[in-house]
Design a protein around this motif. Structure first.
Motif, PDB file in Angstrom:
ATOM      1  N   ILE A 144       0.924  -1.099  -0.011  1.00  0.00           N
ATOM      2  CA  ILE A 144       0.021   0.179  -0.165  1.00  0.00           C
ATOM      3  C   ILE A 144       0.796   1.307   0.114  1.00  0.00           C
ATOM      4  CG2 ILE A 144      -1.794   1.389   1.246  1.00  0.00           C
ATOM      5  CD1 ILE A 144      -2.718  -1.369   2.153  1.00  0.00           C
ATOM      6  N   TYR A 145       1.814   1.296   0.622  1.00  0.00           N
ATOM      7  CA  TYR A 145       2.996   2.514   0.675  1.00  0.00           C
ATOM      8  C   TYR A 145       3.417   2.555  -0.670  1.00  0.00           C
ATOM      9  CZ  TYR A 145       7.267   5.039   1.439  1.00  0.00           C
ATOM     10  OH  TYR A 145       7.944   5.865   1.400  1.00  0.00           O
ATOM     11  N   LEU A 146       3.811   1.724  -1.300  1.00  0.00           N
ATOM     12  CA  LEU A 146       4.595   1.692  -2.542  1.00  0.00           C
ATOM     13  C   LEU A 146       3.513   2.459  -3.474  1.00  0.00           C
ATOM     14  CD1 LEU A 146       6.543  -1.707  -2.997  1.00  0.00           C
ATOM     15  CD2 LEU A 146       7.395   0.715  -2.827  1.00  0.00           C
ATOM     16  N   PHE A 147       2.300   2.043  -3.594  1.00  0.00           N
ATOM     17  CA  PHE A 147       1.199   2.463  -4.229  1.00  0.00           C
ATOM     18  C   PHE A 147       0.855   4.161  -4.125  1.00  0.00           C
ATOM     19  CE2 PHE A 147       0.938  -1.467  -6.075  1.00  0.00           C
ATOM     20  CZ  PHE A 147       0.782  -1.245  -7.450  1.00  0.00           C
ATOM     21  N   SER A 148       1.166   4.453  -2.770  1.00  0.00           N
ATOM     22  CA  SER A 148       0.583   5.766  -2.040  1.00  0.00           C
ATOM     23  C   SER A 148       1.712   6.631  -2.197  1.00  0.00           C
ATOM     24  CB  SER A 148      -0.327   5.571  -0.744  1.00  0.00           C
ATOM     25  OG  SER A 148       0.922   5.048   0.225  1.00  0.00           O
ATOM     26  N   ASP A 149       2.903   6.426  -1.893  1.00  0.00           N
ATOM     27  CA  ASP A 149       3.986   7.253  -1.734  1.00  0.00           C
ATOM     28  C   ASP A 149       5.254   7.009  -2.804  1.00  0.00           C
ATOM     29  OD1 ASP A 149       2.657   8.545   0.503  1.00  0.00           O
ATOM     30  OD2 ASP A 149       3.752   7.143   1.690  1.00  0.00           O
ATOM     31  N   GLU A 150       5.323   6.021  -3.055  1.00  0.00           N
ATOM     32  CA  GLU A 150       6.555   5.657  -4.108  1.00  0.00           C
ATOM     33  C   GLU A 150       6.165   5.606  -5.519  1.00  0.00           C
ATOM     34  OE1 GLU A 150       9.836   5.678  -3.419  1.00  0.00           O
ATOM     35  OE2 GLU A 150       9.091   6.188  -1.002  1.00  0.00           O
ATOM     36  N   PHE A 151       5.507   4.939  -5.929  1.00  0.00           N
ATOM     37  CA  PHE A 151       5.215   4.710  -7.369  1.00  0.00           C
ATOM     38  C   PHE A 151       4.436   6.080  -7.719  1.00  0.00           C
ATOM     39  CE2 PHE A 151       4.567  -0.175  -6.879  1.00  0.00           C
ATOM     40  CZ  PHE A 151       6.061  -0.179  -6.686  1.00  0.00           C
ATOM     41  N   LYS A 152       4.912   6.388  -9.183  1.00  0.00           N
ATOM     42  CA  LYS A 152       4.080   7.569  -9.829  1.00  0.00           C
ATOM     43  C   LYS A 152       4.075   7.073 -11.199  1.00  0.00           C
ATOM     44  CE  LYS A 152       4.603  10.270  -6.149  1.00  0.00           C
ATOM     45  NZ  LYS A 152       3.500  10.309  -5.381  1.00  0.00           N
ATOM     46  N   LEU A 153       2.968   7.520 -11.735  1.00  0.00           N
ATOM     47  CA  LEU A 153       2.759   7.388 -12.994  1.00  0.00           C
ATOM     48  C   LEU A 153       3.564   8.698 -14.018  1.00  0.00           C
ATOM     49  CD1 LEU A 153      -0.936   6.414 -13.171  1.00  0.00           C
ATOM     50  CD2 LEU A 153       1.070   4.856 -13.928  1.00  0.00           C
ATOM     51  N   HIS A 154       4.256   7.970 -14.756  1.00  0.00           N
ATOM     52  CA  HIS A 154       5.212   9.181 -15.750  1.00  0.00           C
ATOM     53  C   HIS A 154       4.544   9.496 -17.050  1.00  0.00           C
ATOM     54  CE1 HIS A 154       8.527   9.398 -12.742  1.00  0.00           C
ATOM     55  NE2 HIS A 154       8.076   8.155 -12.517  1.00  0.00           N
ATOM     56  N   LEU A 155       3.471  10.276 -16.837  1.00  0.00           N
ATOM     57  CA  LEU A 155       2.782  10.835 -18.131  1.00  0.00           C
ATOM     58  C   LEU A 155       3.107  12.213 -18.177  1.00  0.00           C
ATOM     59  CD1 LEU A 155      -0.653   8.954 -16.991  1.00  0.00           C
ATOM     60  CD2 LEU A 155       0.767   8.426 -18.915  1.00  0.00           C
ATOM     61  N   PRO A 156       2.924  12.583 -19.677  1.00  0.00           N
ATOM     62  CA  PRO A 156       3.014  14.005 -19.727  1.00  0.00           C
ATOM     63  C   PRO A 156       2.332  14.999 -18.793  1.00  0.00           C
ATOM     64  CG  PRO A 156       2.474  13.145 -21.845  1.00  0.00           C
ATOM     65  CD  PRO A 156       2.147  11.997 -20.834  1.00  0.00           C
ATOM     66  N   GLY A 157       3.334  15.955 -18.321  1.00  0.00           N
ATOM     67  CA  GLY A 157       2.796  16.846 -17.329  1.00  0.00           C
ATOM     68  C   GLY A 157       2.758  16.250 -15.862  1.00  0.00           C
ATOM     69  N   TYR A 217      -0.996   7.440  -8.097  1.00  0.00           N
ATOM     70  CA  TYR A 217      -1.718   6.330  -8.282  1.00  0.00           C
ATOM     71  C   TYR A 217      -3.245   6.780  -7.801  1.00  0.00           C
ATOM     72  CZ  TYR A 217       0.751   3.048 -10.930  1.00  0.00           C
ATOM     73  OH  TYR A 217       1.567   2.310 -11.915  1.00  0.00           O
ATOM     74  N   PRO A 218      -4.093   6.677  -8.467  1.00  0.00           N
ATOM     75  CA  PRO A 218      -5.454   6.846  -7.553  1.00  0.00           C
ATOM     76  C   PRO A 218      -5.960   5.803  -6.723  1.00  0.00           C
ATOM     77  CG  PRO A 218      -5.705   6.373 -10.049  1.00  0.00           C
ATOM     78  CD  PRO A 218      -4.357   6.432  -9.798  1.00  0.00           C
ATOM     79  N   ALA A 219      -6.705   6.109  -5.838  1.00  0.00           N
ATOM     80  CA  ALA A 219      -6.930   4.736  -4.782  1.00  0.00           C
ATOM     81  C   ALA A 219      -5.714   3.828  -4.782  1.00  0.00           C
ATOM     82  CB  ALA A 219      -8.148   4.009  -5.500  1.00  0.00           C
ATOM     83  N   PRO A 220      -4.665   4.207  -3.977  1.00  0.00           N
ATOM     84  CA  PRO A 220      -3.665   3.281  -3.952  1.00  0.00           C
ATOM     85  C   PRO A 220      -3.952   1.907  -3.421  1.00  0.00           C
ATOM     86  CG  PRO A 220      -3.467   5.328  -2.534  1.00  0.00           C
ATOM     87  CD  PRO A 220      -4.380   5.363  -3.472  1.00  0.00           C
ATOM     88  N   GLY A 221      -4.822   1.853  -2.329  1.00  0.00           N
ATOM     89  CA  GLY A 221      -5.025   0.683  -1.643  1.00  0.00           C
ATOM     90  C   GLY A 221      -5.893  -0.403  -2.632  1.00  0.00           C
ATOM     91  N   LEU A 222      -6.791   0.281  -3.290  1.00  0.00           N
ATOM     92  CA  LEU A 222      -7.231  -0.651  -4.357  1.00  0.00           C
ATOM     93  C   LEU A 222      -6.399  -1.107  -5.357  1.00  0.00           C
ATOM     94  CD1 LEU A 222      -9.965  -1.806  -5.567  1.00  0.00           C
ATOM     95  CD2 LEU A 222     -10.149   0.506  -6.861  1.00  0.00           C
TER      96      LEU A 222
END
Length: 141
Positions: free
Chosen positions: A42-55, A60-65
């Motif tokens: 959960i921590y990874l999806f809420s604090d570490e992982f990011k989507l590298h898209l333009p801008g 991530y939305p809803a990191p627990g889900l």
């Protein structure tokens, strides 16, 4: 003769196993027990992982889900690949996950491209003779 044997069951079986392994390993690391995500996932999806898209990058939305869905898919889809059941669909789903992983870890492209190639090969040519898809009549000779 050897080429026919390799293309008929050895190559697709090895492809299924090779694609399953990295996702399975990632999946088992997300769980502390049956349907019990570990806090790190959960921590990874809420604090570490990011989507590298333009801008971006974007969180991530809803990191627990997202952690639950990702962890579940990383367990279920490799199992389907290993036994060769609904193999093309499992490979397609793992191809989609690979694209998301690539957007999350852009510098990992040398590994991600191999996952994508394996998934695309399975989608295009199927799971091979040594699969439950063949036994169940989902795939034909």
């Amino acid at each position: 003769m050897a080429t026919h044997i390799a293309s008929g069951w050895i190559a697709p079986t090895v492809l299924r196993l090779a694609l399953a392994v990295p996702f399975w390993r990632s999946g088992v690391n997300k769980w502390d027990g049956f349907l019990q995500l570990n806090p790190t996932a959960i921590y990874l999806f809420s604090d570490e992982f990011k989507l590298h898209l333009p801008g971006g990058p974007y969180s991530y939305p809803a990191p627990g889900l997202m952690a639950f869905v990702s962890g579940s898919a990383e367990i279920l889809l490799p199992i389907l690949l290993v036994v060769g059941l609904f193999s093309r669909a499992a490979a397609l789903a793992l191809f989609g996950m690979t694209l998301v992983v690539q957007l999350t870890v852009p510098d990992g492209w040398p590994i991600h491209i191999t996952w994508a190639a394996m998934a695309l090969a399975l989608i295009a040519w199927g799971p091979g003779r040594f699969s439950l898809d063949r036994v169940a009549g989902i795939e034909r000779a």
